[in-house]
Design a protein around this motif. Structure first.
Motif, PDB file in Angstrom:
ATOM      1  N   UNK A   1      -0.332  -3.388  -9.390  1.00 54.75           N
ATOM      2  CA  UNK A   1       0.019  -3.616 -10.795  1.00 54.75           C
ATOM      3  C   UNK A   1      -0.444  -2.472 -11.690  1.00 54.75           C
ATOM      4  N   UNK A   2      -1.633  -1.943 -11.398  1.00 59.13           N
ATOM      5  CA  UNK A   2      -2.145  -0.815 -12.182  1.00 59.13           C
ATOM      6  C   UNK A   2      -1.264   0.425 -12.016  1.00 59.13           C
ATOM      7  N   UNK A   3      -0.911   0.727 -10.755  1.00 62.96           N
ATOM      8  CA  UNK A   3      -0.097   1.926 -10.509  1.00 62.96           C
ATOM      9  C   UNK A   3       1.316   1.750 -11.055  1.00 62.96           C
ATOM     10  N   UNK A   4       1.869   0.553 -10.881  1.00 67.76           N
ATOM     11  CA  UNK A   4       3.235   0.310 -11.363  1.00 67.76           C
ATOM     12  C   UNK A   4       3.304   0.437 -12.884  1.00 67.76           C
ATOM     13  N   UNK A   5       2.314  -0.150 -13.575  1.00 74.12           N
ATOM     14  CA  UNK A   5       2.309  -0.069 -15.036  1.00 74.12           C
ATOM     15  C   UNK A   5       2.147   1.371 -15.496  1.00 74.12           C
ATOM     16  N   UNK A   6       1.273   2.098 -14.816  1.00 73.54           N
ATOM     17  CA  UNK A   6       1.072   3.509 -15.134  1.00 73.54           C
ATOM     18  C   UNK A   6       2.366   4.287 -14.924  1.00 73.54           C
ATOM     19  N   UNK A   7       3.064   3.957 -13.828  1.00 74.29           N
ATOM     20  CA  UNK A   7       4.326   4.618 -13.541  1.00 74.29           C
ATOM     21  C   UNK A   7       5.386   4.314 -14.583  1.00 74.29           C
ATOM     22  N   UNK A   8       5.482   3.042 -14.991  1.00 72.01           N
ATOM     23  CA  UNK A   8       6.471   2.652 -16.001  1.00 72.01           C
ATOM     24  C   UNK A   8       6.177   3.308 -17.344  1.00 72.01           C
ATOM     25  N   UNK A   9       4.890   3.463 -17.646  1.00 68.52           N
ATOM     26  CA  UNK A   9       4.503   4.105 -18.907  1.00 68.52           C
ATOM     27  C   UNK A   9       4.902   5.583 -18.940  1.00 68.52           C
ATOM     28  N   UNK A  10       5.087   6.180 -17.743  1.00 65.64           N
ATOM     29  CA  UNK A  10       5.439   7.600 -17.665  1.00 65.64           C
ATOM     30  C   UNK A  10       6.946   7.842 -17.579  1.00 65.64           C
ATOM     31  N   UNK A  11       7.725   6.750 -17.527  1.00 64.35           N
ATOM     32  CA  UNK A  11       9.177   6.904 -17.424  1.00 64.35           C
ATOM     33  C   UNK A  11       9.765   7.184 -18.807  1.00 64.35           C
ATOM     34  N   UNK A  12      10.616   8.208 -18.879  1.00 70.87           N
ATOM     35  CA  UNK A  12      11.284   8.523 -20.140  1.00 70.87           C
ATOM     36  C   UNK A  12      12.775   8.712 -19.888  1.00 70.87           C
TER      37      UNK A  12
ATOM     38  N   UNK B   1       0.833  -1.209   0.000  1.00 70.47           N
ATOM     39  CA  UNK B   1       0.000   0.000   0.000  1.00 70.47           C
ATOM     40  C   UNK B   1       0.869   1.260   0.000  1.00 70.47           C
ATOM     41  N   UNK B   2       1.954   1.218   0.772  1.00 71.09           N
ATOM     42  CA  UNK B   2       2.892   2.347   0.772  1.00 71.09           C
ATOM     43  C   UNK B   2       3.521   2.531  -0.607  1.00 71.09           C
ATOM     44  N   UNK B   3       3.866   1.405  -1.249  1.00 74.02           N
ATOM     45  CA  UNK B   3       4.429   1.471  -2.609  1.00 74.02           C
ATOM     46  C   UNK B   3       3.437   2.098  -3.585  1.00 74.02           C
ATOM     47  N   UNK B   4       2.158   1.745  -3.434  1.00 77.65           N
ATOM     48  CA  UNK B   4       1.124   2.288  -4.323  1.00 77.65           C
ATOM     49  C   UNK B   4       1.048   3.809  -4.174  1.00 77.65           C
ATOM     50  N   UNK B   5       1.036   4.277  -2.922  1.00 74.82           N
ATOM     51  CA  UNK B   5       0.996   5.726  -2.667  1.00 74.82           C
ATOM     52  C   UNK B   5       2.209   6.404  -3.297  1.00 74.82           C
ATOM     53  N   UNK B   6       3.396   5.796  -3.129  1.00 75.46           N
ATOM     54  CA  UNK B   6       4.634   6.361  -3.681  1.00 75.46           C
ATOM     55  C   UNK B   6       4.584   6.418  -5.203  1.00 75.46           C
ATOM     56  N   UNK B   7       4.113   5.336  -5.836  1.00 79.11           N
ATOM     57  CA  UNK B   7       3.997   5.312  -7.302  1.00 79.11           C
ATOM     58  C   UNK B   7       3.090   6.446  -7.787  1.00 79.11           C
ATOM     59  N   UNK B   8       1.947   6.614  -7.120  1.00 77.95           N
ATOM     60  CA  UNK B   8       0.994   7.636  -7.556  1.00 77.95           C
ATOM     61  C   UNK B   8       1.592   9.035  -7.413  1.00 77.95           C
TER      62      UNK B   8
END
Length: 266
Positions: A184-195, A125-132
């Motif tokens: 998984x949703x937040x992580x994928x969203x985060x990876x999609x935003x990495x450039x 849950x902490x990881x999810x908050x951090x990803x967002x």
């Protein structure tokens, strides 16, 4: 994504209830109900805790996710406090609470709603908050965060809705699966935003961390003390006897050069 506001006011009026009547049925004060019905961001707005969502959903004969605006499936009937739908809504509330109270060591019972989270689930849950937070960026508002959590919650609700599992009594394995779906949703969203710029920035900042850790190990926590704007200690006076000053200076120079070359790539 534009999120759906909660439906408390809409459903109260559809049921022909005044605030006072809904207050009598739910056991929630009129002032609290009035705060819940305001638009998010409006002065005086307050979001219900999960126990209040459950009471209101049961009074208005809808599911908690529908009342929260996370689902378009009304799913009338009394909702169990341990159903998959209610657990998802509880996770929704936990994430929003954690963003507002990052210093909290343990979650209040009216936020947990009976969930017993293990250390792995807490960390997730902490990881999810951090990803967002990272996805939205430093300048994002609390409202931006809430909308992002709502977006993910809607997707998780849709997944379980398609499986016909929303009314199922959630087991401990189900709770873990729900949390992992959010992750998984937040992580994928985060990876999609990495450039490229993000990678360069993170690597460059990591080098700063390496230099700081090295100095701390070699010189102690007071290595950075200054006097009249200059280093108070000579490096040669503080280095461990088996460490050559020339080697130390070469390492620092190499790291700084790498950092400079990284920054030139931006």
């Amino acid at each position: 994504m534009v999120t759906t506001p909660n439906r408390i006011k809409e459903l109260r009026k559809q049921n022909g209830l005044t605030l006072k009547q809904l207050s009598h049925q739910s056991g929630i004060s009129v002032s609290s109900l009035s705060a819940y019905e305001k638009e998010e961001g409006e002065k005086g707005y307050r979001a219900p805790k999960i126990d209040k969502w459950i009471k209101l959903a049961n009074c208005l004969n809808v599911s908690v996710p529908y009342l929260q605006g996370l689902s378009n499936n009304q799913t009338s009937g009394s909702m169990s406090e341990s159903s998959v739908a209610t657990v998802i809504s509880t996770i929704f509330n936990i994430l929003i609470y954690e963003r507002r109270h990052p210093e909290t060591m343990s979650l209040p019972s009216n936020i947990l709603n009976g969930l017993r989270l293990n250390s792995y689930e807490d960390a997730r849950l902490t990881d999810i908050v951090t990803w967002i937070i990272n996805i939205l960026g430093i300048g994002a508002s609390i409202e931006d965060f809430d909308n992002k959590v709502k977006e993910y919650s809607t997707k998780v609700i849709s997944y379980y809705e398609e499986q016909g599992l929303l009314n199922k009594e959630a087991s401990s394995d189900d709770v873990l699966d729900i949390i992992n779906n959010f992750y998984l949703l937040t992580r994928q969203d985060g990876l999609d935003n990495i450039d490229n710029k993000f990678i360069i920035k993170e690597t460059s900042e990591s080098i700063d961390g390496v230099i700081e850790q090295l100095n701390d190990r070699l010189f102690g926590s007071d290595w950075f003390l200054t006097k009249s704007g200059r280093n108070y200690y000579r490096i040669s006076d503080r280095l461990p006897k088996n460490v050559d000053e020339g080697t130390y200076q070469s390492i620092i120079k190499l790291l700084k050069n790498v950092q400079r070359e990284l920054n030139n790539l931006r």
